[in-house]
Enzyme design. Structure first.
Site, PDB file in Angstrom:
ATOM      1  N   ILE A  64      -2.295  12.689  -2.420  1.00 12.53           N
ATOM      2  CA  ILE A  64      -3.617  13.326  -2.344  1.00 12.53           C
ATOM      3  C   ILE A  64      -3.725  14.324  -1.184  1.00 12.53           C
ATOM      4  O   ILE A  64      -4.681  15.092  -1.115  1.00 12.53           O
ATOM      5  CB  ILE A  64      -4.775  12.294  -2.307  1.00 12.53           C
ATOM      6  CG1 ILE A  64      -4.834  11.526  -0.989  1.00 12.53           C
ATOM      7  CG2 ILE A  64      -4.701  11.340  -3.493  1.00 12.53           C
ATOM      8  CD1 ILE A  64      -6.137  10.748  -0.804  1.00 12.53           C
ATOM      9  N   ASN A  90      -8.557   5.351  -4.798  1.00 11.48           N
ATOM     10  CA  ASN A  90      -8.230   4.236  -3.910  1.00 11.48           C
ATOM     11  C   ASN A  90      -7.363   4.655  -2.726  1.00 11.48           C
ATOM     12  O   ASN A  90      -7.389   4.004  -1.684  1.00 11.48           O
ATOM     13  CB  ASN A  90      -7.522   3.144  -4.727  1.00 11.48           C
ATOM     14  CG  ASN A  90      -6.888   2.089  -3.843  1.00 11.48           C
ATOM     15  OD1 ASN A  90      -7.571   1.251  -3.269  1.00 11.48           O
ATOM     16  ND2 ASN A  90      -5.568   2.133  -3.710  1.00 11.48           N
ATOM     17  N   PHE A  95      -5.177   3.510  10.833  1.00 10.69           N
ATOM     18  CA  PHE A  95      -4.301   3.138  11.939  1.00 10.69           C
ATOM     19  C   PHE A  95      -4.613   1.704  12.340  1.00 10.69           C
ATOM     20  O   PHE A  95      -5.753   1.255  12.247  1.00 10.69           O
ATOM     21  CB  PHE A  95      -4.522   4.069  13.135  1.00 10.69           C
ATOM     22  CG  PHE A  95      -3.917   5.434  12.959  1.00 10.69           C
ATOM     23  CD1 PHE A  95      -2.672   5.733  13.511  1.00 10.69           C
ATOM     24  CD2 PHE A  95      -4.579   6.424  12.245  1.00 10.69           C
ATOM     25  CE1 PHE A  95      -2.106   6.990  13.348  1.00 10.69           C
ATOM     26  CE2 PHE A  95      -4.030   7.689  12.073  1.00 10.69           C
ATOM     27  CZ  PHE A  95      -2.787   7.969  12.629  1.00 10.69           C
ATOM     28  N   GLN A 106      -5.495  10.352  15.542  1.00 10.34           N
ATOM     29  CA  GLN A 106      -5.879   9.364  14.526  1.00 10.34           C
ATOM     30  C   GLN A 106      -7.035   9.898  13.675  1.00 10.34           C
ATOM     31  O   GLN A 106      -7.034   9.772  12.450  1.00 10.34           O
ATOM     32  CB  GLN A 106      -6.316   8.047  15.184  1.00 10.34           C
ATOM     33  CG  GLN A 106      -5.189   7.290  15.860  1.00 10.34           C
ATOM     34  CD  GLN A 106      -5.578   5.860  16.208  1.00 10.34           C
ATOM     35  OE1 GLN A 106      -6.466   5.277  15.595  1.00 10.34           O
ATOM     36  NE2 GLN A 106      -4.911   5.293  17.194  1.00 10.34           N
ATOM     37  N   TYR A 194     -11.758   5.657  11.242  1.00 12.94           N
ATOM     38  CA  TYR A 194     -11.711   5.178   9.855  1.00 12.94           C
ATOM     39  C   TYR A 194     -13.131   5.063   9.290  1.00 12.94           C
ATOM     40  O   TYR A 194     -13.409   5.504   8.167  1.00 12.94           O
ATOM     41  CB  TYR A 194     -11.003   3.820   9.804  1.00 12.94           C
ATOM     42  CG  TYR A 194     -10.918   3.220   8.425  1.00 12.94           C
ATOM     43  CD1 TYR A 194      -9.971   3.661   7.509  1.00 12.94           C
ATOM     44  CD2 TYR A 194     -11.786   2.198   8.039  1.00 12.94           C
ATOM     45  CE1 TYR A 194      -9.890   3.108   6.235  1.00 12.94           C
ATOM     46  CE2 TYR A 194     -11.710   1.640   6.770  1.00 12.94           C
ATOM     47  CZ  TYR A 194     -10.761   2.095   5.879  1.00 12.94           C
ATOM     48  OH  TYR A 194     -10.680   1.547   4.619  1.00 12.94           O
ATOM     49  N   THR A 197     -14.563   8.463   8.422  1.00 10.91           N
ATOM     50  CA  THR A 197     -13.979   9.023   7.188  1.00 10.91           C
ATOM     51  C   THR A 197     -14.589   8.356   5.960  1.00 10.91           C
ATOM     52  O   THR A 197     -14.772   8.995   4.925  1.00 10.91           O
ATOM     53  CB  THR A 197     -12.436   8.874   7.126  1.00 10.91           C
ATOM     54  OG1 THR A 197     -12.067   7.492   6.972  1.00 10.91           O
ATOM     55  CG2 THR A 197     -11.758   9.444   8.360  1.00 10.91           C
ATOM     56  N   VAL A 231      -9.534  -7.319   2.724  1.00 12.61           N
ATOM     57  CA  VAL A 231      -8.463  -7.749   1.815  1.00 12.61           C
ATOM     58  C   VAL A 231      -7.109  -7.778   2.517  1.00 12.61           C
ATOM     59  O   VAL A 231      -6.774  -6.871   3.279  1.00 12.61           O
ATOM     60  CB  VAL A 231      -8.405  -6.802   0.588  1.00 12.61           C
ATOM     61  CG1 VAL A 231      -7.316  -7.224  -0.382  1.00 12.61           C
ATOM     62  CG2 VAL A 231      -9.760  -6.768  -0.116  1.00 12.61           C
ATOM     63  N   ARG A 232      -6.345  -8.830   2.218  1.00 13.89           N
ATOM     64  CA  ARG A 232      -4.995  -8.958   2.789  1.00 13.89           C
ATOM     65  C   ARG A 232      -4.076  -7.901   2.184  1.00 13.89           C
ATOM     66  O   ARG A 232      -3.566  -8.059   1.076  1.00 13.89           O
ATOM     67  CB  ARG A 232      -4.429 -10.356   2.509  1.00 13.89           C
ATOM     68  CG  ARG A 232      -5.112 -11.463   3.301  1.00 13.89           C
ATOM     69  CD  ARG A 232      -4.430 -12.807   3.128  1.00 13.89           C
ATOM     70  NE  ARG A 232      -4.539 -13.327   1.770  1.00 13.89           N
ATOM     71  CZ  ARG A 232      -5.610 -13.972   1.284  1.00 13.89           C
ATOM     72  NH1 ARG A 232      -6.682 -14.145   2.029  1.00 13.89           N
ATOM     73  NH2 ARG A 232      -5.594 -14.438   0.051  1.00 13.89           N
ATOM     74  N   THR A 233      -3.899  -6.804   2.923  1.00 14.08           N
ATOM     75  CA  THR A 233      -3.017  -5.716   2.497  1.00 14.08           C
ATOM     76  C   THR A 233      -2.219  -5.283   3.712  1.00 14.08           C
ATOM     77  O   THR A 233      -2.466  -5.731   4.827  1.00 14.08           O
ATOM     78  CB  THR A 233      -3.840  -4.506   2.005  1.00 14.08           C
ATOM     79  OG1 THR A 233      -4.702  -4.087   3.072  1.00 14.08           O
ATOM     80  CG2 THR A 233      -4.681  -4.849   0.784  1.00 14.08           C
TER      81      THR A 233
END
EC number: 1.1.1.184
Length: 277
Positions: A64, A90, A95, A106, A194, A197, A231-233
């Site tokens: 993207i 998605n 960071f 960042q 973050y 954004t 979420v565990r990512t």
């Protein structure tokens, strides 16, 4: 061209929440599902993983951050399907908290992908969305948290029902510039790049939904932003409370809203519920 065949596409879907969304769509969506990734090898490995589970997504490369990559995908969708029925934006980056990269870098890097990359995908692919199509932009509860940490002036702008895409772009660029000058806090910004954004993603969703209502009134396209939860990512780490499968629930719910649904539209949704922005 496969006329009459419906198609759904998920950006950044070779792992984590994106992969879980593709898995659910393969099971629940009546049509073809396109898994995308920056890295072809990783994307194809993800497709093979799902094939081993008896599912059959297609793969197409998409970065993207690369306009040419987005346009190549657009041309593929037009040629193969004559458009797009479901788009889930998605792809995104963050960071780690302990990352030593200077804050202004960042901010710049995160903004480039999460806001400007997502916006470029929307610019190229929203015109392809067919009547009764669904668009889901993965935002974050961090956008709401960051919004509440903005100055009253910024909050007013971001909550405005009349803010334009150009004005929003100006604000996102201003944040990046203010961090470079080291004046972002003085200028009323929060300290989460973050989060800012994702304010951009949520507000962009509100703007695009408004435009769809004005310009394509009869087409019943529904566009929303949502938070998948913690979420565990690779992004959020192992201590997060939800599995990727649980994180996919709200995005998939919005992607598969019944064809006669009137809403939600232009909303910020968490746990399948509309949140006050």
């Amino acid at each position: 061209m496969k006329s009459g065949i419906r198609v759904a596409l998920v950006t950044g879907s070779n792992k984590g929440i994106g992969l879980a969304i593709v898995r659910d769509l393969c099971r629940l969506f009546s049509g073809e599902v396109v898994l995308t990734a920056r890295d072809v090898a990783r994307g194809q490995a993800a497709v093979q993983q799902l094939q081993a589970e008896g599912l059959s997504p297609r793969f197409h490369q998409l970065d993207i951050d690369d306009l040419q990559s987005i346009r190549t995908l657009r041309d593929f969708l037009l040629k193969e399907y004559g458009g797009l029925d479901v788009l889930v934006n998605n792809a995104g980056i963050a960071f780690k908290v302990a990352d030593p990269t200077p804050f202004h870098i960042q901010a710049e890097v995160t903004m480039k992908t999460n806001f400007f990359g997502t916006r470029d995908v929307c610019t190229e692919l929203l015109p392809l969305i067919k009547p009764q199509g669904r668009v889901v932009n993965i935002s974050s509860m961090m956008s709401l948290r960051a919004l509440k940490s903005c100055s009253p002036e910024l909050q007013q702008k971001f909550r405005s029902e009349t803010i334009t895409e150009e004005e929003l772009v100006g604000l996102m660029n201003k944040f990046a510039e203010d961090t470079k000058k080291g004046v972002h806090q003085k200028e009323g910004w929060p300290s989460s790049a973050y989060g800012v954004t994702k304010i951009g993603v949520t507000v962009l969703s509100r703007i695009h939904a408004r435009k769809l209502s004005e310009q394509r009134k009869g087409d019943k396209i529904l566009l929303n932003a949502c938070c998948p939860g913690w979420v565990r990512t690779d992004m959020a780490g192992p201590s997060a409370t939800k599995s990727p499968e649980e994180g996919a629930e709200t995005p998939v719910y919005l992607a598969l809203l019944p064809l006669d649904a009137e809403g939600p539209h232009g909303q910020f949704v968490m746990e399948k519920r509309v949140e006050q922005w």
